[in-house]
Design an enzyme around this catalytic site. Sequence first.
Site, mmCIF file in Angstrom:
data_model
loop_
_atom_site.group_PDB
_atom_site.id
_atom_site.type_symbol
_atom_site.label_atom_id
_atom_site.label_comp_id
_atom_site.label_asym_id
_atom_site.label_seq_id
_atom_site.Cartn_x
_atom_site.Cartn_y
_atom_site.Cartn_z
ATOM 1 N N ASP A 180 -3.174 2.620 -5.966
ATOM 2 C CA ASP A 180 -2.010 2.658 -5.077
ATOM 3 C C ASP A 180 -1.847 1.397 -4.222
ATOM 4 O O ASP A 180 -1.219 1.440 -3.173
ATOM 5 C CB ASP A 180 -2.085 3.886 -4.166
ATOM 6 C CG ASP A 180 -3.199 3.773 -3.153
ATOM 7 O OD1 ASP A 180 -4.127 2.986 -3.394
ATOM 8 O OD2 ASP A 180 -3.153 4.469 -2.133
ATOM 9 N N GLU A 181 -2.454 0.311 -4.647
ATOM 10 C CA GLU A 181 -2.381 -0.923 -3.867
ATOM 11 C C GLU A 181 -2.115 -2.117 -4.764
ATOM 12 O O GLU A 181 -2.663 -2.201 -5.856
ATOM 13 C CB GLU A 181 -3.725 -1.187 -3.186
ATOM 14 C CG GLU A 181 -3.986 -0.424 -1.943
ATOM 15 C CD GLU A 181 -5.352 -0.813 -1.441
ATOM 16 O OE1 GLU A 181 -5.444 -1.404 -0.362
ATOM 17 O OE2 GLU A 181 -6.325 -0.554 -2.166
ATOM 18 N N TYR A 201 -0.972 10.178 -3.486
ATOM 19 C CA TYR A 201 -1.044 11.402 -4.294
ATOM 20 C C TYR A 201 -0.081 12.455 -3.772
ATOM 21 O O TYR A 201 0.536 13.198 -4.544
ATOM 22 C CB TYR A 201 -2.470 11.964 -4.307
ATOM 23 C CG TYR A 201 -3.489 11.133 -5.061
ATOM 24 C CD1 TYR A 201 -3.181 9.870 -5.556
ATOM 25 C CD2 TYR A 201 -4.767 11.622 -5.299
ATOM 26 C CE1 TYR A 201 -4.121 9.116 -6.238
ATOM 27 C CE2 TYR A 201 -5.714 10.871 -5.993
ATOM 28 C CZ TYR A 201 -5.389 9.619 -6.453
ATOM 29 O OH TYR A 201 -6.320 8.891 -7.133
ATOM 30 N N ASP A 211 0.843 -1.185 0.000
ATOM 31 C CA ASP A 211 0.000 0.000 0.000
ATOM 32 C C ASP A 211 0.881 1.238 0.000
ATOM 33 O O ASP A 211 1.689 1.432 0.905
ATOM 34 C CB ASP A 211 -0.882 -0.034 1.254
ATOM 35 C CG ASP A 211 -2.044 0.932 1.177
ATOM 36 O OD1 ASP A 211 -3.039 0.708 1.862
ATOM 37 O OD2 ASP A 211 -1.938 1.925 0.434
ATOM 38 N N MET A 212 0.721 2.065 -0.999
ATOM 39 C CA MET A 212 1.529 3.272 -1.061
ATOM 40 C C MET A 212 1.073 4.242 0.031
ATOM 41 O O MET A 212 -0.121 4.386 0.286
ATOM 42 C CB MET A 212 1.384 3.947 -2.433
ATOM 43 C CG MET A 212 1.706 3.054 -3.633
ATOM 44 S SD MET A 212 3.290 2.235 -3.496
ATOM 45 C CE MET A 212 4.402 3.627 -3.607
ATOM 46 N N ARG A 250 -0.961 15.031 9.046
ATOM 47 C CA ARG A 250 -1.890 14.302 9.917
ATOM 48 C C ARG A 250 -1.593 14.569 11.383
ATOM 49 O O ARG A 250 -2.497 14.574 12.217
ATOM 50 C CB ARG A 250 -1.815 12.793 9.636
ATOM 51 C CG ARG A 250 -2.346 12.429 8.261
ATOM 52 C CD ARG A 250 -2.348 10.934 8.023
ATOM 53 N NE ARG A 250 -2.373 10.665 6.578
ATOM 54 C CZ ARG A 250 -2.637 9.484 6.041
ATOM 55 N NH1 ARG A 250 -2.895 8.447 6.819
ATOM 56 N NH2 ARG A 250 -2.636 9.325 4.726
#
Length: 731
Positions: free
Chosen positions: A171-172, A74, A69-70, A111
């Site tokens: 992206d996975e 984006y 998983d990236m 985050r």
Amino acid sequence: MTKTSKRCVEVGTGGHWTYSVKLPSLFFWLSLLVDKGEDYRRFGGKRGERAMPVAKPESSDSRVIAHVDMDCFYVQVEQRKQPQLRGLPTAVVQYNEWKGGALIAVSYEARKFGVKRSMRGEEAKEVCPQVQLVQVPVARGKADLSGYRNAGSEVVSILARRGRCERASIDEVYLDLTDAAEMMLADNPPQGMETIDEEALKSHILGLNNEDGSDVKENVRKWIHRHNADHRDKLLACGILIVAELRMQVLKETEFTCSAGIAHNKMLAKLASGMNKPAQQTVVPFSSVKGLLDTLPIRKMKQLGGKLGISLQMDMGVNTVGDLLQFPEEKLQERYGINTGTWLWNIARGISGEEVEGRLLPKSHGSGKTFPGPRALKTVPAVQHWLNQLCEELSERLCSDLDQNKRIAHTLTLHARAYKSSDTDSQKKFPSKSCPLRYGTAKIQEDAFNLFQAGLREYIGFYGGKTQGSHCSGWGITSLSVSASKIVPIPSGTCSIAKYFQGQSTSHFSSMQSSDNLNTEATLSLPSGSECYSEVNLSEPKIDFPKEESWIKDTVPDLDLQEQKDLSSTLSEKTQDGFIQEDISPLLLSGCLEQNRSKQQQDLTKDESQFKSEYKERKGKRLKDKGTYSIIELFKSYNPNPSGSFLSHEYNRTVGGTDASSSSYSRDEEEGRREAWGYNIDEIDSSVMEELPTEIQDEIKSWMQPHKRRPNNMVKRSCTISHYFSPSKKS
DNA sequence: ACGGGTCAGACT
DNA sequence: TAGTCTGAC
């Protein structure tokens, strides 16, 4: 866990049920609970059962599956473009006009400040004034995700090096590393290695007790080195090393970091990949599965994030995956159906038989846009304008796919959302419509528009759209999308047909495509009820709406819609019957990529008249070529001619029929097939046969078995070959 | 009347 | 099959 799932019912193709790391937004929950009331209850009854997860047998409980998983993908793509953003709190937003745009990706730095997806740009600035907001690229008035898609492809091409690879999303990726792990175990097992890679040592191993200040990395090293380990653990140890290596390679070649989960099936791998982010990997040994699932909130499991998960909570009192264990399989089946019941019973035990599919390319392409609230489209020309934009993008992507992957899409589908302001029948949904896909931007635009009109007509009903001339037409379109599906590879390989094609430019592929386009005839002559595209007459718009020119000039100054309209109309050749004969997509297609580089619309008009004369020549030539024995010969006879269809004419003559009645069906089927291509199929050389795609071979073989008759839907079935080469308006 | 734009899959 | 729907990112 030891239970192998022979018990599972094998149905369908299966999906990827794993679980979503990201919690649904509050809005989503509220909308479910408030707006839709007790919708989730529909999962209860057998009648309401649809689109439910299906159980598949687990081939082995010793697979090595990774989910990669990236990290905030984006953002990473944008940071690579603008390296000065690296390390800064960054978010990607789209449509900056309204409240600073909506965030669709948030860096981990941001985050920390409380910036979240689904915030508006302004909100993000409030909680984190220094946040760097980067806009999603815009093309044709809509978000353009191609940069992210391409970046995803870079990653996939690296990850695919070590095993079967499935591109699960932009992206996975899922990897089946079983073979690679087995090989490593045989040749160079981790147990014998002196040093373990640093990245591998940073892995998180679920269930490995890292008590009181003990060196975590040392524990990992010991775990990987264990000689007395279970075979499955040894395989996972290999998986750890392989995935660590792959992730480093991805970083080196793309500058992107990613996280990964390594486990014995997709569900668990996916679960693990989200547990330690960013840029870390997590392993789920067999022995820690139960502990992991016991306390896992049920809705975190993939496929249970929606109504089904809510139903489990509300109706069954199941709050964790562990809670599911108390229900016997029969009970779950009784409540949710055989397939879903078994699936639930399995996932409660960490059993998931989903295979890694081995697919690096998407199965469909779509382009869409929403028009929220006041921006809803209220006139047909407005819809047509946006449809043209969407189709342009779609066409571009289809061309790239054809060029890069040698694949052709066969179905065009239009989706829309609409509301009716007048009628209180606002429950009614705008129907999606599809038709065979013809290549060429103008054709796609034309077809999509006709699909829309068909849908609209159905949507508004007989008298709903009467006020079209004035201000309020009574409806509004809040979302539009066009998509291309049923994408199949062009036959390739070592056989001569493929070589023939590959020796030519793309234009020759294209010449195979849009041959038979007497769609109206074909539609009319299909047995009633069996045709696929009833209600949709692609050649003749059924609704008269105001012309778009005036509107366009007024509202969209820089629009080249008129150009496109010119194009589409000039490229259509009205036949004497009044049907549109379109046979020129080869030119469009051959120019597809060139067009992308430099728009040369004027030249197209010239090409088009040139084409028409060529077309007439070909028409005569086709007749002359009746009786050619070899398919190869037939192909070659048209080789020097850069454009045109060689199957269409004969096909249409047979199927489209000179008589519109159904008499063509009463005709002997074999006879019809033999004549369909204008030569005797019995004389096809067997070596030539072998060169054909198996799909075609099968069909020809069936022709040669006179006793095996097929059902009366001969037209639909027998056009496989021409349709194979000619995805046009019939199926 | 949607986080927006895309995808995949199950089922009828 | 075409079309609807669920679900995920």
